[in-house]
Design an enzyme around this catalytic site. Structure first.
Site, PDB file in Angstrom:
ATOM      1  N   GLY A 190       0.791  -1.243  -0.048  1.00  0.00           N
ATOM      2  CA  GLY A 190      -0.183   0.026   0.008  1.00  0.00           C
ATOM      3  C   GLY A 190       0.889   1.158  -0.117  1.00  0.00           C
ATOM      4  O   GLY A 190       2.122   1.182   0.450  1.00  0.00           O
ATOM      5  N   GLU A 230       5.601  -6.177   7.097  1.00  0.00           N
ATOM      6  CA  GLU A 230       4.905  -5.094   7.956  1.00  0.00           C
ATOM      7  C   GLU A 230       5.655  -4.875   9.327  1.00  0.00           C
ATOM      8  O   GLU A 230       5.646  -3.639   9.768  1.00  0.00           O
ATOM      9  CB  GLU A 230       3.351  -5.175   7.842  1.00  0.00           C
ATOM     10  CG  GLU A 230       2.688  -4.776   6.753  1.00  0.00           C
ATOM     11  CD  GLU A 230       2.499  -5.901   5.960  1.00  0.00           C
ATOM     12  OE1 GLU A 230       3.194  -7.215   6.140  1.00  0.00           O
ATOM     13  OE2 GLU A 230       1.793  -5.888   5.018  1.00  0.00           O
TER      14      GLU A 230
HETATM   15  C1  QUE Z   1       6.998  -2.981   4.830  1.00  0.00           C
HETATM   16  C2  QUE Z   1       5.857  -2.798   4.184  1.00  0.00           C
HETATM   17  C3  QUE Z   1       6.075  -1.947   2.835  1.00  0.00           C
HETATM   18  C4  QUE Z   1       7.260  -1.907   2.355  1.00  0.00           C
HETATM   19  C5  QUE Z   1       8.411  -2.368   2.986  1.00  0.00           C
HETATM   20  C6  QUE Z   1       8.367  -2.847   4.180  1.00  0.00           C
HETATM   21  C7  QUE Z   1       4.825  -1.665   2.217  1.00  0.00           C
HETATM   22  C8  QUE Z   1       5.098  -0.911   0.921  1.00  0.00           C
HETATM   23  C9  QUE Z   1       6.434  -0.727   0.576  1.00  0.00           C
HETATM   24  C10 QUE Z   1       6.785  -0.042  -0.720  1.00  0.00           C
HETATM   25  C11 QUE Z   1       7.791  -0.351  -1.305  1.00  0.00           C
HETATM   26  C12 QUE Z   1       8.193   0.255  -2.568  1.00  0.00           C
HETATM   27  C13 QUE Z   1       7.380   1.468  -2.981  1.00  0.00           C
HETATM   28  C14 QUE Z   1       6.254   1.777  -2.158  1.00  0.00           C
HETATM   29  C15 QUE Z   1       5.932   1.207  -1.191  1.00  0.00           C
HETATM   30  O1  QUE Z   1       7.299  -1.226   1.205  1.00  0.00           O
HETATM   31  O2  QUE Z   1       3.678  -1.776   2.743  1.00  0.00           O
HETATM   32  O3  QUE Z   1       5.602   2.950  -2.760  1.00  0.00           O
HETATM   33  O4  QUE Z   1       7.831   2.287  -4.242  1.00  0.00           O
HETATM   34  O5  QUE Z   1       4.027  -0.157   0.296  1.00  0.00           O
HETATM   35  O6  QUE Z   1       9.539  -3.246   4.683  1.00  0.00           O
HETATM   36  O7  QUE Z   1       4.758  -2.990   4.797  1.00  0.00           O
END
Ligand code: QUE
Length: 330
Positions: free
Chosen positions: A68, A140
């Site tokens: 997300g 998460e």
């Molecule tokens: C834990 C997470 C998320 C994460 C990394 C974590 C997460 C998430 C993203 C993410 C990664 C790349 C992106 C972006 C979001 O990384 O929920 O917009 O370009 O969305 O360790 O929960």
């Protein structure tokens, strides 16, 4: 419905409803407009008997969907805009529930990163096709969130301690490992994905997936499962940690280091969440998760975790001491 600059592109092609998550520079992370567009397509297609399957993909060659848009959620939290935070999670979880209830096949082609929210738009569907380039994880606890998008229902139903291991450590699964674990349903080599795609569109029948799927023999997950069970089939953090210490292996030392690095409040919340989720149906799990977002996003660890992992990227979060998890469930 099919503007090319849209971040979710929904098109109808014969008997197939196609959904393309189209924010490749953000690894197709789901923002509210994408979620709402997905909800709208589902509502229309649910009633349409001539639609035989939904085909869900991510744009670009790196990601299915990285999660997300938690960077945006963090900004809303810092601004005190909890109405927007609530809107984001409630709309996202409604989509997860609608996918589970979708009356026809929902086929996800996972050929890259698939984490968090990406798992949520795939795992409740009937067909989760992975390639050798797929990487699935629920990471998460690293950002002081918890396994959501309906995974409080899914994870306690995986074999033995698997769900708890994935949820607490963010353990990463490659394509074939995800099939072994039960998060994915079919393995198709990347070199055959184009052909599968064409056959799905031409035939409008999800059963073609079976024709392309390669068998997945027992591999890394089967080999790890006994240790995962010995270490993670416990309800308490202390019991998990002493089992990991007794294991005396590099793998176990790595898992201990991860547990010590992630948010202690998230570890406590996640253990309680999976315990409760084991006894609830999916709609009740989604409701529990939504209630939990209210307490968890207000806890200082959440903004700090997103800062450390996704904003400043120093990977050096300064956590608060573990909070009482029960007080965060609302
Ligand atoms: C834990 C997470 C998320 C994460 C990394 C974590 C997460 C998430 C993203 C993410 C990664 C790349 C992106 C972006 C979001 O990384 O929920 O917009 O370009 O969305 O360790 O929960």
């Amino acid at each position: 419905m099919a503007e090319t600059d849209a971040t979710l592109i929904a098109t109808r092609q014969g008997a197939v409803g196609r959904l393309l998550m189209n924010r490749p520079r953000a690894l197709n992370a789901l923002d509210l407009p994408m979620i709402d567009a997905m909800a709208e397509a589902i509502a229309a297609w649910r009633e349409d008997e001539s639609l035989r399957l939904v085909l869900l993909e991510g744009a670009g060659d790196r990601a299915f969907c990285a999660g997300g848009d938690v960077r945006r959620v963090r900004e809303q939290v810092l601004a005190g805009d909890y109405d927007s935070v609530e809107a984001f999670f409630s709309h996202e979880y409604a989509v997860n529930g609608a996918i589970a209830a979708f009356p026809r096949p929902w086929v996800s082609l996972i050929d890259g990163v698939c984490m968090g929210g990406g798992i949520g738009v795939a795992v409740h569907g009937s067909h989760r096709v992975v390639t050798e380039h797929a990487m699935l994880a629920m990471p998460e606890t690293a950002i002081a969130l918890f396994p959501d998008v309906g995974t409080s229902y899914v994870l306690p139903r995986l074999a033995g301690g698997l769900g708890r291991w994935l949820a607490l450590t963010g353990g990463r699964l490659k394509g074939a490992e995800a099939v072994e674990a039960g998060l994915a349903t079919h393995f198709v080599p990347r070199e055959r994905l184009g052909e599968l795609h064409a056959a799905l569109l031409a035939e409008g029948d999800a059963r073609v997936v079976e024709r392309f799927a390669a068998p997945v023999p027992p591999g890394r997950i089967a080999a790890l499962l006994p240790a995962i069970d010995r270490c993670f089939a416990h309800d308490e953090r202390a019991a998990i940690e002493s089992a990991l210490r007794a294991e005396d292996s590099d793998w176990a030392r790595e898992q201990l280091a991860i547990l010590e690095h992630v948010s202690p409040t998230s570890v406590a919340v996640t253990l309680e969440l999976l315990k409760r989720g084991a006894a609830l149906d999916l709609p009740a799990c989604l409701e529990m998760e939504l209630s939990l977002t209210r307490g968890v996003t207000r806890h200082p660890d959440f903004a700090e975790g997103v800062r450390a992992v996704l904003v400043d990227k120093d990977n050096a979060p300064r956590w608060q001491p573990a909070a009482d998890p029960v007080s965060l469930f609302g």
